[in-house]
Design a protein around this motif. Structure first.
Motif, PDB file in Angstrom:
ATOM      1  N   VAL A 133       0.835  -1.203   0.000  1.00 33.91           N
ATOM      2  CA  VAL A 133       0.000   0.000   0.000  1.00 33.91           C
ATOM      3  C   VAL A 133       0.871   1.255   0.000  1.00 33.91           C
ATOM      4  O   VAL A 133       0.587   2.226  -0.714  1.00 33.91           O
ATOM      5  CB  VAL A 133      -0.951  -0.006   1.214  1.00 33.91           C
ATOM      6  N   GLU A 134       1.947   1.243   0.766  1.00 35.82           N
ATOM      7  CA  GLU A 134       2.823   2.419   0.822  1.00 35.82           C
ATOM      8  C   GLU A 134       3.477   2.698  -0.528  1.00 35.82           C
ATOM      9  O   GLU A 134       3.561   3.855  -0.963  1.00 35.82           O
ATOM     10  CB  GLU A 134       3.897   2.239   1.893  1.00 35.82           C
ATOM     11  N   TYR A 135       3.951   1.669  -1.203  1.00 36.47           N
ATOM     12  CA  TYR A 135       4.531   1.856  -2.535  1.00 36.47           C
ATOM     13  C   TYR A 135       3.493   2.458  -3.490  1.00 36.47           C
ATOM     14  O   TYR A 135       3.807   3.345  -4.294  1.00 36.47           O
ATOM     15  CB  TYR A 135       5.042   0.531  -3.094  1.00 36.47           C
ATOM     16  N   LEU A 136       2.255   1.996  -3.399  1.00 33.40           N
ATOM     17  CA  LEU A 136       1.205   2.517  -4.273  1.00 33.40           C
ATOM     18  C   LEU A 136       0.851   3.960  -3.912  1.00 33.40           C
ATOM     19  O   LEU A 136       0.545   4.763  -4.795  1.00 33.40           O
ATOM     20  CB  LEU A 136      -0.024   1.620  -4.199  1.00 33.40           C
ATOM     21  N   ALA A 137       0.900   4.290  -2.623  1.00 28.74           N
ATOM     22  CA  ALA A 137       0.674   5.679  -2.221  1.00 28.74           C
ATOM     23  C   ALA A 137       1.765   6.583  -2.778  1.00 28.74           C
ATOM     24  O   ALA A 137       1.496   7.724  -3.197  1.00 28.74           O
ATOM     25  CB  ALA A 137       0.618   5.779  -0.697  1.00 28.74           C
ATOM     26  N   ASP A 138       3.003   6.084  -2.796  1.00 31.52           N
ATOM     27  CA  ASP A 138       4.108   6.851  -3.396  1.00 31.52           C
ATOM     28  C   ASP A 138       3.830   7.097  -4.877  1.00 31.52           C
ATOM     29  O   ASP A 138       4.050   8.204  -5.388  1.00 31.52           O
ATOM     30  CB  ASP A 138       5.425   6.100  -3.239  1.00 31.52           C
ATOM     31  N   MET A 139       3.369   6.056  -5.584  1.00 32.91           N
ATOM     32  CA  MET A 139       3.059   6.201  -7.007  1.00 32.91           C
ATOM     33  C   MET A 139       1.927   7.194  -7.229  1.00 32.91           C
ATOM     34  O   MET A 139       1.988   8.055  -8.109  1.00 32.91           O
ATOM     35  CB  MET A 139       2.688   4.847  -7.610  1.00 32.91           C
ATOM     36  N   ARG A 140       0.872   7.081  -6.432  1.00 31.34           N
ATOM     37  CA  ARG A 140      -0.255   8.004  -6.537  1.00 31.34           C
ATOM     38  C   ARG A 140       0.212   9.445  -6.367  1.00 31.34           C
ATOM     39  O   ARG A 140      -0.152  10.336  -7.144  1.00 31.34           O
ATOM     40  CB  ARG A 140      -1.285   7.655  -5.464  1.00 31.34           C
ATOM     41  N   ASP A 141       1.042   9.676  -5.350  1.00 29.71           N
ATOM     42  CA  ASP A 141       1.504  11.036  -5.072  1.00 29.71           C
ATOM     43  C   ASP A 141       2.440  11.561  -6.154  1.00 29.71           C
ATOM     44  O   ASP A 141       2.583  12.778  -6.319  1.00 29.71           O
ATOM     45  CB  ASP A 141       2.208  11.074  -3.712  1.00 29.71           C
TER      46      ASP A 141
END
Length: 295
Positions: A133-141
């Protein structure tokens, strides 16, 4: 402005401050003790110390997943406001939450034509699921689109390694995962089972290590065998634990010593009430990015 909203479940075992700070709404699983239902609310209603003390005193909590209706409730404000959703689910190898999320997503998209809800089976659990989830949040941001993040998750979810060891087999015996005789013998001989998550998102026993100190060394050795870029690994690394912080800190210290290029310090999280209902106290789990997990 983000191109989509990222959501998950409480079983990603990160603190509430993480989800609030990264803008990731979550749905809560449930745990039940003595007929009373409780939300797996990231230890807002009970402390980790009190939860695991109850288990040590003989409590046998059971768990239940997020319902279709609860997913609809989570997503309705987002979709009604014109947003799209990428939801990351607890492994389908451990729970039916992925299937419930898919049903809810279909209902929501039928009710809101033009909106999209994509559901990813993390094939992971606890803070390993939370690390994805954290990696995906980084991508989203960073401006990734919904489709870009979804495809990345499918391509990389099996690169998130999960390695566990347990020093207390009581909950495993109660849950039927270990026989009473094996549990007694294991405890008497100080045997710590070592497990990992396979490519179907299921926990698989990988060895029985005698003494906790050797189990700690073995888990870090597994990381050396599988981690991306070897000792030059510069990715994320997380730990989760159930009422055994000193053991987790020993693993953390070894990891930080052997992998000096890590992206920040190794974070130690409490295993939540749902995962912890099945492991009981005495479990340490290590998560990192590595080669593709096998059977």
């Amino acid at each position: 402005m983000a191109n989509f909203t990222l959501t998950c479940c409480s079983t990603a075992d990160r603190p509430k401050s993480f989800f609030d700070g990264r803008g990731v709404p979550y749905a809560c699983f449930h745990w039940n003790e003595s007929g009373a239902d409780h939300l797996d609310d990231l230890y807002q209603s009970i402390s980790p110390d009190d939860f695991y003390a109850q288990i040590k005193a003989g409590a046998t909590p059971t768990t239940s997943q997020v319902s279709v209706g609860e997913f609809v409730e989570l997503w309705e404000p987002i979709v009604a406001g014109g947003g799209d959703v990428l939801h990351v689910s607890l492994s389908s190898g451990l729970s039916g939450a992925f299937e419930s999320a898919q049903i809810a997503a279909t209902q929501m998209m039928e009710a809101h034509p033009g909106r999209r809800i994509l559901v990813v089976d993390s094939l992971g659990a606890s803070s390993g699921y939370g690390m994805l989830v954290e990696y995906l949040a980084d991508m989203r941001d960073a401006g990734a689109t919904l489709d870009e993040a979804y495809e990345w998750a499918l391509e990389n979810r099996l690169r998130v390694h999960h390695w566990f060891f347990s020093t207390d087999l009581t909950s495993y015996v109660r849950g039927g995962r270990v026989s009473r005789v094996s549990g007694f013998v294991g405890t008497a001989l100080k045997i710590c089972p070592v497990l990992n998550m396979n490519n179907a998102g299921k926990l698989i026993p990988r060895g029985k290590i005698r003494t906790k100190a050797k189990a700690i060394d073995d888990m870090v050795r597994r990381m050396e065998q599988h981690v991306q870029d070897g000792h030059d690994y510069a990715g994320k690394c997380l730990l989760s634990m159930s009422a055994c912080r000193e053991d987790a800190e020993r693993v953390r210290d070894l990891v930080e010593q052997r992998f000096p290029a890590l992206a920040g310090k190794v974070e130690i999280n409490d295993i939540g009430t749902v995962i912890g209902s099945h492991t009981g106290p005495g479990t340490v789990a290590l998560f990192f990015m590595g080669d593709v997990r096998g059977e």
